[in-house]
Design an enzyme around this catalytic site. Sequence first.
Site, PDB file in Angstrom:
ATOM      1  CG  ASN A  16       4.731   8.724  26.092  1.00  0.00           C
ATOM      2  OD1 ASN A  16       5.138   9.510  25.251  1.00  0.00           O
ATOM      3  ND2 ASN A  16       5.342   7.575  26.351  1.00  0.00           N
ATOM      4  CG  HIS A  30     -21.914  14.142  25.741  1.00  0.00           C
ATOM      5  ND1 HIS A  30     -21.788  15.506  25.614  1.00  0.00           N
ATOM      6  CD2 HIS A  30     -20.700  13.614  25.455  1.00  0.00           C
ATOM      7  CE1 HIS A  30     -20.549  15.787  25.252  1.00  0.00           C
ATOM      8  NE2 HIS A  30     -19.870  14.654  25.158  1.00  0.00           N
ATOM      9  N   GLY A  71      -0.741   2.554  27.214  1.00  0.00           N
ATOM     10  CA  GLY A  71      -1.073   3.318  26.022  1.00  0.00           C
ATOM     11  C   GLY A  71      -2.481   3.048  25.508  1.00  0.00           C
ATOM     12  CE  LYS A 120      -1.978 -15.742  40.791  1.00  0.00           C
ATOM     13  NZ  LYS A 120      -1.998 -17.149  41.059  1.00  0.00           N
TER      14      LYS A 120
END
Length: 185
Positions: free
Chosen positions: A85, A115, A142, A183
């Site tokens: 997306n 890094h 998201g 769960k």
Amino acid sequence: MAESERVKMAAGEWYTCLDDELESLRVVARDAVFEHNCLPPRQRGNLGPGLKTLLGNAGEGARIEAPFHCAYGFNIFLGDGVFLNAGCTILDTASVRIGKGTLLGPNVQIYCAEHHKEVAGRQAGLEIAKPVEIGANAWIGGSAVILGGVSIGEGAIVGAGAVVTRDVAANTTVLGNPAHRVKRD
């Protein structure tokens, strides 16, 4: 003859990202990503033409919404029907393999580069690249962040905003920071 920084990166050894060859590869990726991000939606099809040639593999029906960002592109392998997306970022200093049918929500971030822990090492551009593998039919919510060296199993669900720092077993759900198993309903 000393190994190139690209060879060290591919081998999972410490390398410096402050390297002309790596920079030229990042420029190629930025150009392809820019082209993809600027195409009108109807012209993108499954992937913009620049991304089709840049990516290591893009399976049939794989789609990447704009905007998208990647470091190199050639280390990204998408299975059939994968969907990324809008706003996804993949810093693919190592292999990123995403299995068929997997969905990534908006603003998902995958970071393969780690890094150096010492200030002098970071100032020298030292990084080590760790691969990421996401199994088939997973769902990444998201704004989730997936760190290098992580494997996410088939059918797993990563909740929105989760920070995944270790492996996720198949068919499990994780959420939180750091991500932990919950769960499943």
